[in-house]
Design a protein around this motif. Structure first.
Motif, PDB file in Angstrom:
ATOM      1  N   PRO A 265      42.071  10.097  36.731  1.00 58.20           N
ATOM      2  CA  PRO A 265      40.952   9.544  37.512  1.00 58.20           C
ATOM      3  C   PRO A 265      40.433   8.208  36.993  1.00 58.20           C
ATOM      4  O   PRO A 265      39.688   7.515  37.681  1.00 58.20           O
ATOM      5  CB  PRO A 265      39.874  10.633  37.388  1.00 58.20           C
ATOM      6  N   LEU A 266      40.834   7.831  35.790  1.00 55.20           N
ATOM      7  CA  LEU A 266      40.309   6.611  35.176  1.00 55.20           C
ATOM      8  C   LEU A 266      41.250   5.413  35.312  1.00 55.20           C
ATOM      9  O   LEU A 266      40.841   4.276  35.044  1.00 55.20           O
ATOM     10  CB  LEU A 266      40.021   6.862  33.691  1.00 55.20           C
ATOM     11  N   VAL A 267      42.496   5.659  35.709  1.00 53.83           N
ATOM     12  CA  VAL A 267      43.459   4.554  35.779  1.00 53.83           C
ATOM     13  C   VAL A 267      43.987   4.318  37.195  1.00 53.83           C
ATOM     14  O   VAL A 267      44.814   3.432  37.406  1.00 53.83           O
ATOM     15  CB  VAL A 267      44.646   4.798  34.825  1.00 53.83           C
ATOM     16  N   MET A 268      43.504   5.076  38.165  1.00 51.29           N
ATOM     17  CA  MET A 268      43.924   4.864  39.553  1.00 51.29           C
ATOM     18  C   MET A 268      43.034   3.809  40.209  1.00 51.29           C
ATOM     19  O   MET A 268      42.547   3.977  41.336  1.00 51.29           O
ATOM     20  CB  MET A 268      43.858   6.185  40.329  1.00 51.29           C
TER      21      MET A 268
ATOM     22  N   GLN B 127      36.333   2.059  27.408  1.00 51.10           N
ATOM     23  CA  GLN B 127      35.511   3.004  26.648  1.00 51.10           C
ATOM     24  C   GLN B 127      35.592   4.405  27.259  1.00 51.10           C
ATOM     25  O   GLN B 127      35.688   5.404  26.537  1.00 51.10           O
ATOM     26  CB  GLN B 127      34.055   2.543  26.608  1.00 51.10           C
ATOM     27  N   ALA B 128      35.577   4.474  28.592  1.00 53.87           N
ATOM     28  CA  ALA B 128      35.675   5.773  29.263  1.00 53.87           C
ATOM     29  C   ALA B 128      37.034   6.420  29.000  1.00 53.87           C
ATOM     30  O   ALA B 128      37.131   7.640  28.789  1.00 53.87           O
ATOM     31  CB  ALA B 128      35.450   5.606  30.761  1.00 53.87           C
ATOM     32  N   ILE B 129      38.088   5.604  28.993  1.00 47.86           N
ATOM     33  CA  ILE B 129      39.422   6.112  28.691  1.00 47.86           C
ATOM     34  C   ILE B 129      39.478   6.633  27.265  1.00 47.86           C
ATOM     35  O   ILE B 129      40.008   7.718  26.989  1.00 47.86           O
ATOM     36  CB  ILE B 129      40.480   5.011  28.919  1.00 47.86           C
ATOM     37  N   HIS B 130      38.902   5.876  26.341  1.00 49.68           N
ATOM     38  CA  HIS B 130      38.866   6.278  24.929  1.00 49.68           C
ATOM     39  C   HIS B 130      38.152   7.619  24.769  1.00 49.68           C
ATOM     40  O   HIS B 130      38.631   8.529  24.069  1.00 49.68           O
ATOM     41  CB  HIS B 130      38.154   5.198  24.108  1.00 49.68           C
ATOM     42  N   GLN B 131      37.016   7.775  25.409  1.00 52.18           N
ATOM     43  CA  GLN B 131      36.241   9.014  25.295  1.00 52.18           C
ATOM     44  C   GLN B 131      36.985  10.200  25.900  1.00 52.18           C
ATOM     45  O   GLN B 131      36.979  11.302  25.342  1.00 52.18           O
ATOM     46  CB  GLN B 131      34.886   8.837  25.974  1.00 52.18           C
ATOM     47  N   ALA B 132      37.637   9.971  27.050  1.00 55.41           N
ATOM     48  CA  ALA B 132      38.350  11.062  27.721  1.00 55.41           C
ATOM     49  C   ALA B 132      39.499  11.581  26.863  1.00 55.41           C
ATOM     50  O   ALA B 132      39.715  12.800  26.758  1.00 55.41           O
ATOM     51  CB  ALA B 132      38.878  10.577  29.071  1.00 55.41           C
ATOM     52  N   VAL B 133      40.247  10.678  26.226  1.00 60.95           N
ATOM     53  CA  VAL B 133      41.371  11.097  25.381  1.00 60.95           C
ATOM     54  C   VAL B 133      40.862  11.727  24.090  1.00 60.95           C
ATOM     55  O   VAL B 133      41.419  12.715  23.607  1.00 60.95           O
ATOM     56  CB  VAL B 133      42.297   9.899  25.090  1.00 60.95           C
TER      57      VAL B 133
END
Length: 243
Positions: A52-55, A64-70
């Motif tokens: 949902p963060l890269v589409m 930052q959102a990608i970092h937190q999700a992983v």
């Protein structure tokens, strides 16, 4: 007329710049590259967290959102995220490494972090560590010290328990249990280990429980089919043994 001829090209140029900028902003992300050595972390878990963060477009993606999700994934220790022009995101992940089991459902890493995997059965080969709540790091450090002492005698730990009163109990892979109480545990353990040279491996194998909660010696409980040791035969002036 001269003014109009100048203004029209300027307006056209402004429109082209805006269109070009808008077009660059809308470049989609084509590649999401993950780097790391994974033993327990699955690519499907990473994909589910990232999808949902890269589409979206390259510049709209929130690093930052990608970092937190992983980072929230069970097996992720550290993560770094980088945007790579023109259409990629690079993610480097270091996986957590389990050191021991913590209680019934969890694990502890070598740095004292609690890990609660979906399947604990695959880690049945790891030693069990049990200790007071929120004290896993301190308990782990004590266990490492005990492991070092046991390794010198080629002994391998199966379980290590510290209760709420901070009394220790060790269970070896051979089944031998060692009770250490709350005082001078390492000193008493070292004293017992020194007597192993006197007893010999055959005699040690007959012992079920060693109780080291005595100031100057220890008590022994034997396995049902074992004959008690004749302590006079193994007496050593340097090691007083209270059997």
């Amino acid at each position: 007329m001269a003014v109009r001829k100048v203004v029209a090209p300027l307006l056209l140029l402004t429109g082209l710049v805006w269109a070009a900028g808008y077009g660059v902003k809308r470049i989609p992300i084509k590649y999401v590259r993950t780097e790391g050595v994974f033993q327990y972390l699955s690519k499907d878990e990473i994909k589910t967290a990232l999808e949902p963060l890269v589409m979206i477009s390259f510049f709209d993606a929130d690093m930052q959102a990608i970092h937190q999700a992983v980072s929230k994934l069970t097996w992720v220790d550290t993560v770094s995220v980088k945007r790579v022009w023109p259409d990629a995101i690079d993610i480097k992940i270091r996986e957590k490494k389990p050191y021991v089991r913590w209680g019934v459902q969890s694990l502890v890493s070598a740095r004292g972090e609690i890990i609660t995997p979906k399947n604990i059965e695959q880690f049945s080969n790891l030693p069990i560590l049990q200790g007071p709540e929120q004290q896993q790091l301190k308990t782990l450090e004590i266990m490492k010290g005990v492991n070092t002492a046991l390794a010198d005698q080629s002994m391998k730990m199966a379980e290590f328990t510290i209760n709420d009163r901070w009394a220790w109990k060790i269970k070896l892979t051979t089944g031998l249990e060692i009770l250490l109480g709350r005082n001078e545990q390492l000193k008493k353990l070292q004293r017992f280990l020194k007597t192993l040279e006197v007893l010999g491996p055959e005699q040690v194998d007959k012992i079920a429980i060693v109780d080291l909660r005595y100031p100057n010696g220890y008590a022994v409980s034997w396995k049902p089919d074992a004959e008690e040791i004749d302590w006079k035969k193994v007496a050593n002036p340097q090691h007083e043994i209270d059997g």
